[in-house]
Design a protein around this motif. Structure first.
Motif, PDB file in Angstrom:
ATOM      1  N   ASP A   1      35.011  29.949  36.114  1.00  0.00           N
ATOM      2  CA  ASP A   1      33.920  28.981  36.032  1.00  0.00           C
ATOM      3  C   ASP A   1      33.795  28.370  34.651  1.00  0.00           C
ATOM      4  OD1 ASP A   1      32.245  28.385  38.347  1.00  0.00           O
ATOM      5  OD2 ASP A   1      31.961  30.538  38.482  1.00  0.00           O
ATOM      6  N   ILE A   2      33.044  27.272  34.620  1.00  0.00           N
ATOM      7  CA  ILE A   2      32.645  26.654  33.368  1.00  0.00           C
ATOM      8  C   ILE A   2      31.236  26.101  33.559  1.00  0.00           C
ATOM      9  CG2 ILE A   2      33.590  24.369  33.944  1.00  0.00           C
ATOM     10  CD1 ILE A   2      34.379  24.071  31.006  1.00  0.00           C
ATOM     11  N   TYR A   3      30.420  26.176  32.513  1.00  0.00           N
ATOM     12  CA  TYR A   3      29.067  25.622  32.591  1.00  0.00           C
ATOM     13  C   TYR A   3      29.135  24.096  32.644  1.00  0.00           C
ATOM     14  CZ  TYR A   3      27.156  30.210  31.367  1.00  0.00           C
ATOM     15  OH  TYR A   3      26.809  31.537  31.372  1.00  0.00           O
ATOM     16  N   THR A   4      28.214  23.492  33.382  1.00  0.00           N
ATOM     17  CA  THR A   4      28.126  22.039  33.427  1.00  0.00           C
ATOM     18  C   THR A   4      26.843  21.588  32.739  1.00  0.00           C
ATOM     19  OG1 THR A   4      26.955  22.013  35.545  1.00  0.00           O
ATOM     20  CG2 THR A   4      29.354  21.984  35.610  1.00  0.00           C
ATOM     21  N   SER A   5      26.873  20.398  32.165  1.00  0.00           N
ATOM     22  CA  SER A   5      25.686  19.840  31.514  1.00  0.00           C
ATOM     23  C   SER A   5      25.002  18.877  32.476  1.00  0.00           C
ATOM     24  CB  SER A   5      26.066  19.104  30.228  1.00  0.00           C
ATOM     25  OG  SER A   5      26.996  18.082  30.501  1.00  0.00           O
TER      26      SER A   5
ATOM     27  N   PHE B   1      43.947  22.301  35.980  1.00  0.00           N
ATOM     28  CA  PHE B   1      43.796  23.375  34.994  1.00  0.00           C
ATOM     29  C   PHE B   1      42.850  22.954  33.876  1.00  0.00           C
ATOM     30  CE2 PHE B   1      44.842  25.713  31.171  1.00  0.00           C
ATOM     31  CZ  PHE B   1      44.887  27.024  31.636  1.00  0.00           C
ATOM     32  N   ASN B   2      41.929  23.841  33.529  1.00  0.00           N
ATOM     33  CA  ASN B   2      40.976  23.600  32.444  1.00  0.00           C
ATOM     34  C   ASN B   2      40.952  24.838  31.557  1.00  0.00           C
ATOM     35  OD1 ASN B   2      38.762  23.238  30.763  1.00  0.00           O
ATOM     36  ND2 ASN B   2      37.481  22.307  32.354  1.00  0.00           N
ATOM     37  N   GLU B   3      41.468  24.706  30.339  1.00  0.00           N
ATOM     38  CA  GLU B   3      41.590  25.862  29.453  1.00  0.00           C
ATOM     39  C   GLU B   3      40.246  26.408  28.985  1.00  0.00           C
ATOM     40  OE1 GLU B   3      42.241  23.246  25.338  1.00  0.00           O
ATOM     41  OE2 GLU B   3      43.833  24.547  26.106  1.00  0.00           O
ATOM     42  N   GLN B   4      39.155  25.654  29.222  1.00  0.00           N
ATOM     43  CA  GLN B   4      37.838  26.128  28.801  1.00  0.00           C
ATOM     44  C   GLN B   4      37.162  27.016  29.855  1.00  0.00           C
ATOM     45  OE1 GLN B   4      35.691  22.521  27.855  1.00  0.00           O
ATOM     46  NE2 GLN B   4      36.583  22.402  25.801  1.00  0.00           N
ATOM     47  N   MET B   5      37.803  27.217  30.995  1.00  0.00           N
ATOM     48  CA  MET B   5      37.229  28.057  32.033  1.00  0.00           C
ATOM     49  C   MET B   5      37.043  29.491  31.523  1.00  0.00           C
ATOM     50  SD  MET B   5      36.537  26.692  35.047  1.00  0.00           S
ATOM     51  CE  MET B   5      36.868  25.235  36.054  1.00  0.00           C
ATOM     52  N   ARG B   6      35.955  30.112  32.001  1.00  0.00           N
ATOM     53  CA  ARG B   6      35.654  31.500  31.676  1.00  0.00           C
ATOM     54  C   ARG B   6      35.659  32.333  32.948  1.00  0.00           C
ATOM     55  NH1 ARG B   6      36.675  32.583  26.893  1.00  0.00           N
ATOM     56  NH2 ARG B   6      35.310  34.412  27.046  1.00  0.00           N
ATOM     57  N   ILE B   7      35.678  33.641  32.777  1.00  0.00           N
ATOM     58  CA  ILE B   7      35.659  34.551  33.919  1.00  0.00           C
ATOM     59  C   ILE B   7      34.252  35.117  34.083  1.00  0.00           C
ATOM     60  CG2 ILE B   7      36.648  36.641  34.927  1.00  0.00           C
ATOM     61  CD1 ILE B   7      38.547  34.247  34.661  1.00  0.00           C
ATOM     62  N   PHE B   8      33.734  35.023  35.318  1.00  0.00           N
ATOM     63  CA  PHE B   8      32.401  35.522  35.649  1.00  0.00           C
ATOM     64  C   PHE B   8      32.524  36.604  36.731  1.00  0.00           C
ATOM     65  CE2 PHE B   8      31.582  31.580  33.635  1.00  0.00           C
ATOM     66  CZ  PHE B   8      30.262  31.544  33.218  1.00  0.00           C
ATOM     67  N   SER B   9      31.608  37.563  36.692  1.00  0.00           N
ATOM     68  CA  SER B   9      31.540  38.603  37.725  1.00  0.00           C
ATOM     69  C   SER B   9      30.300  38.387  38.577  1.00  0.00           C
ATOM     70  CB  SER B   9      31.500  39.995  37.092  1.00  0.00           C
ATOM     71  OG  SER B   9      32.727  40.302  36.467  1.00  0.00           O
ATOM     72  N   GLY B  10      30.415  38.749  39.872  1.00  0.00           N
ATOM     73  CA  GLY B  10      29.305  38.564  40.800  1.00  0.00           C
ATOM     74  C   GLY B  10      28.169  39.530  40.543  1.00  0.00           C
TER      75      GLY B  10
ATOM     76  N   THR C   1      27.397  28.611  42.940  1.00  0.00           N
ATOM     77  CA  THR C   1      27.908  28.561  41.565  1.00  0.00           C
ATOM     78  C   THR C   1      26.757  28.367  40.586  1.00  0.00           C
ATOM     79  OG1 THR C   1      28.335  26.193  41.859  1.00  0.00           O
ATOM     80  CG2 THR C   1      30.177  27.691  42.244  1.00  0.00           C
ATOM     81  N   THR C   2      26.015  29.429  40.347  1.00  0.00           N
ATOM     82  CA  THR C   2      24.956  29.405  39.345  1.00  0.00           C
ATOM     83  C   THR C   2      24.984  30.718  38.554  1.00  0.00           C
ATOM     84  OG1 THR C   2      23.361  30.289  40.954  1.00  0.00           O
ATOM     85  CG2 THR C   2      23.408  27.901  40.656  1.00  0.00           C
ATOM     86  N   ALA C   3      24.627  30.617  37.276  1.00  0.00           N
ATOM     87  CA  ALA C   3      24.473  31.788  36.420  1.00  0.00           C
ATOM     88  C   ALA C   3      23.079  31.704  35.811  1.00  0.00           C
ATOM     89  CB  ALA C   3      25.539  31.825  35.331  1.00  0.00           C
ATOM     90  N   GLY C   4      22.147  32.505  36.351  1.00  0.00           N
ATOM     91  CA  GLY C   4      20.759  32.345  35.949  1.00  0.00           C
ATOM     92  C   GLY C   4      20.259  30.995  36.412  1.00  0.00           C
ATOM     93  N   ASP C   5      19.715  30.214  35.497  1.00  0.00           N
ATOM     94  CA  ASP C   5      19.238  28.873  35.847  1.00  0.00           C
ATOM     95  C   ASP C   5      20.233  27.786  35.433  1.00  0.00           C
ATOM     96  OD1 ASP C   5      19.011  29.146  33.139  1.00  0.00           O
ATOM     97  OD2 ASP C   5      16.937  28.438  32.991  1.00  0.00           O
ATOM     98  N   ARG C   6      21.471  28.189  35.117  1.00  0.00           N
ATOM     99  CA  ARG C   6      22.484  27.217  34.698  1.00  0.00           C
ATOM    100  C   ARG C   6      23.488  26.990  35.827  1.00  0.00           C
ATOM    101  NH1 ARG C   6      24.826  28.323  28.808  1.00  0.00           N
ATOM    102  NH2 ARG C   6      25.531  26.179  29.210  1.00  0.00           N
ATOM    103  N   LEU C   7      23.965  25.748  35.930  1.00  0.00           N
ATOM    104  CA  LEU C   7      24.920  25.390  36.973  1.00  0.00           C
ATOM    105  C   LEU C   7      26.350  25.587  36.473  1.00  0.00           C
ATOM    106  CD1 LEU C   7      23.309  22.109  38.350  1.00  0.00           C
ATOM    107  CD2 LEU C   7      22.767  24.486  38.878  1.00  0.00           C
TER     108      LEU C   7
END
Length: 588
Positions: free
Chosen positions: A484-488, A255-264, A213-219
């Motif tokens: 997914d959602i980005y984590t800080s 459920f988290n309404e802030q979730m986004r959709i990511f593609s592999g 679960t990473t997008a670039g260098d973000r978790l």
């Protein structure tokens, strides 16, 4: 396997029967019985336990049981006694998880007994069951995991020309529109289409599928991942036609309404799993009706399209307020106090056979003290986290109050200006707009009626089943899709693990506390694996899967507080058929 083979060799029980270069390895193990006894004693059970544990971790195995008796007693009685001994061994092997498919059981009675010697040592050698074992080792980690992943795949043949719903075994539902698929040239398939669906909503399924679960260098933190692919009757890969989507409904407990959709993206060559994710413009919905936006015929006159450019000067002069972002420290769960009466140390292998109570008690006390120390550190870290979280939320609440007031003023002014301009546009195009609205409404009503009838017939009874809520979202391309959602992250550091001489084929993963996230370690020098970006002080679990000396092996270790210490992993054999259940137990 070395431990049990060495033990057998020392006891004179191991007889190599095939050449070392043969792909299938064969050996023999004897189980001995007392006079006129057909039940296994403790020593025999312990040896069979270790044998079974090793065999389950290989690719394949087969067994031949050959039962014997000494020459004392009647021939018919000895034949029946040998049969009962074989039955005892077979039954106990099955209780240890070994399948009996392809086994062969032979009873020789006293036929092969030593004649003319009544010495107890010779007679004992005749009171036995020989277990002849043939097994095939795993060639690689990739080969073993390919077998495990095969169980995740759901295949189904569909008629691509009709409206239909695909129901996944793990609780997902996927609505397919007619003629949704085309080949690389944009042509619709002439015959049936084969779909392959993989659903991964639990951590153990992430690990088996090799997902991170990473997008670039973000978790990222995941709400579940699914994979849908399609081929035509000739085996050619298909894609979604332009403008087509697959409406998806997947289960979630949180459920988290802030979730986004990511593609592999950037798929691993060995597993086919994405090594990176790319955010799409789409998010999730909490209700079924929100999932559908019917593609209406293009309007002759669009009031919105005419008003939009006329609003640009006003928007430039009146910029929209920016919403503040809540930056929270990484999530942390309240630690659970360790049970002072719990046994934390359980000896295995030779330590189980030869260890004494005093050593075991001392080892257990040492581990119990370590758990208590870890618990105190966890409580301190949890209290610090609560203070930082409450402060961040208070600051965010103040910023949101200002933002909401500014936004309300902006929206009132925006609507007033939009309605003023729209009125002018509608007045100049009134007749054409009325005709267009009527035609579009009739089309949408007909389309919605067809969808509703289908869903009531196929899915309505399932939408509210169980206690889990659902994510509703649109899949815009075939392959892997991730909710997914980005984590800080606060004070990120690099953590290290040593995997006992594992090669780069080892799957070495990190699972942070309180997050549905998986991070892959990077193989380094001197058998040290590293993973950066982990918040200092956060608890995490390390899980590693590999094939070593032909065995599928698993290692796991929990780290209460992330720091620079090296985590040393110890591997144990695990069966392919038990890997998912074992991982689920670890995650629980």
């Amino acid at each position: 396997m070395h431990r049990i083979l060495l033990l057998m060799a020392c006891c004179g029980l191991l007889l190599p029967l095939t050449a070392q270069e043969a792909p299938t390895i064969t050996f023999q193990h004897a189980v001995y019985f007392a006079t006129d006894v057909d039940e296994l004693d403790t020593e025999a059970r312990v040896a069979i336990d270790e044998l079974a544990e090793q065999l389950r971790s290989y690719a394949t195995y087969s067994l031949v049981l050959e039962a014997h008796a000494d020459e004392r007693g009647a021939t018919d009685y000895n034949a029946r006694l040998a049969e009962r001994r074989a039955g005892s061994v077979q039954a106990y092997l099955q209780t240890q998880g070994l399948t009996s498919e392809g086994w062969e059981v032979r009873s020789f009675g006293e036929q092969q007994a030593r004649r003319g010697s009544w010495a107890e040592a010779d007679l004992r050698q005749d009171r036995r069951v020989d277990i002849r074992v043939s097994y095939t080792p795993w060639e690689s980690t990739a080969a073993a995991m390919t077998t495990v992943r095969e169980a995740q795949k759901q295949r189904m043949e569909i008629d691509p020309t009709v409206l239909q719903t695909i129901s996944g075994e793990q609780g997902g539902f996927f609505l397919l529109e007619p003629n949704a698929f085309v080949d690389e040239n944009g042509n619709a398939p002439a015959g049936p289409v084969t779909l392959e669906l993989v659903e991964t909503y639990a951590m153990e399924d992430f690990l088996i599928a090799g997902l991170t679960t990473t997008a670039g260098d973000r978790l990222l933190e995941s709400g579940g991942m699914v994979k849908i692919t399609a081929i035509d009757e000739n085996g050619r890969a298909l894609r979604l036609a332009e403008g087509q989507t697959i409406r998806a409904m997947t289960p979630t407990d949180n459920f988290n309404e802030q979730m986004r959709i990511f593609s592999g993206r950037n798929h691993d060559e060995a597993t086919g799993a994405p090594t990176d994710w790319e955010e799409t413009p789409n998010g999730v919905r909490s209700a079924f009706d929100d999932l559908f936006s019917f593609r209406l015929p293009p309007p002759v006159v669009s009031v919105d399209d005419l008003v939009r450019p006329l609003m640009k000067p006003w928007k430039v002069a009146n910029p929209k307020p920016e919403q503040p972002v809540l930056q929270l420290p990484g999530r942390r769960a309240m630690p659970e106090a360790p049970d002072p009466d719990k046994v934390y140390y359980r000896p295995r292998g030779l330590a189980k056979i030869f260890g004494n109570k005093k050593k075991i008690a001392a080892k257990n006390a040492e581990k119990s003290a370590m758990r208590q120390d870890t618990y105190r550190k966890q409580v301190k870290a949890y209290q610090d986290w609560k203070v930082r979280t409450e402060k961040a939320r208070a600051e965010y609440a103040v910023k949101m109050e200002v933002y909401e007031a500014d936004l309300e003023v902006y929206e009132v002014a925006f609507r007033t200006e939009w309605e003023r301009i729209a009125k002018k546009v509608e007045d100049s195009n009134a007749e054409r707009i009325a005709e267009q609205k009527a035609a579009r409404k009739a089309w949408a009503d007909e389309r919605k009626a067809a969808y509703t009838a289908h869903l009531e017939r196929v899915m309505a009874s399932n939408l509210n089943a169980g206690t889990a809520s659902r994510y509703f979202f649109a899949i815009t391309e075939l392959g892997w899709t991730n909710i997914d959602i980005y984590t800080s992250e606060d004070d990120p550091i690099e953590v290290l693990a040593r995997a006992g001489g594992s090669g780069r084929e080892t799957n070495l993963m990190l699972i942070p506390d309180g997050r549905n996230s998986v991070l892959a370690y990077n193989a380094g020098d001197d058998d040290l694996w590293n993973r950066g970006g982990i918040p200092r002080g956060l608890g995490y679990r390390v899980v590693a899967i590999r094939v070593s000396e032909g065995q599928l092996q698993l290692a796991e270790q929990y780290v209460a507080i992330a720091d620079e210490d090296i985590v040393d992993l110890e591997f144990q054999p695990v069966a392919v058929t038990e890997l998912r259940e074992t991982l689920a137990g670890i995650m629980d």
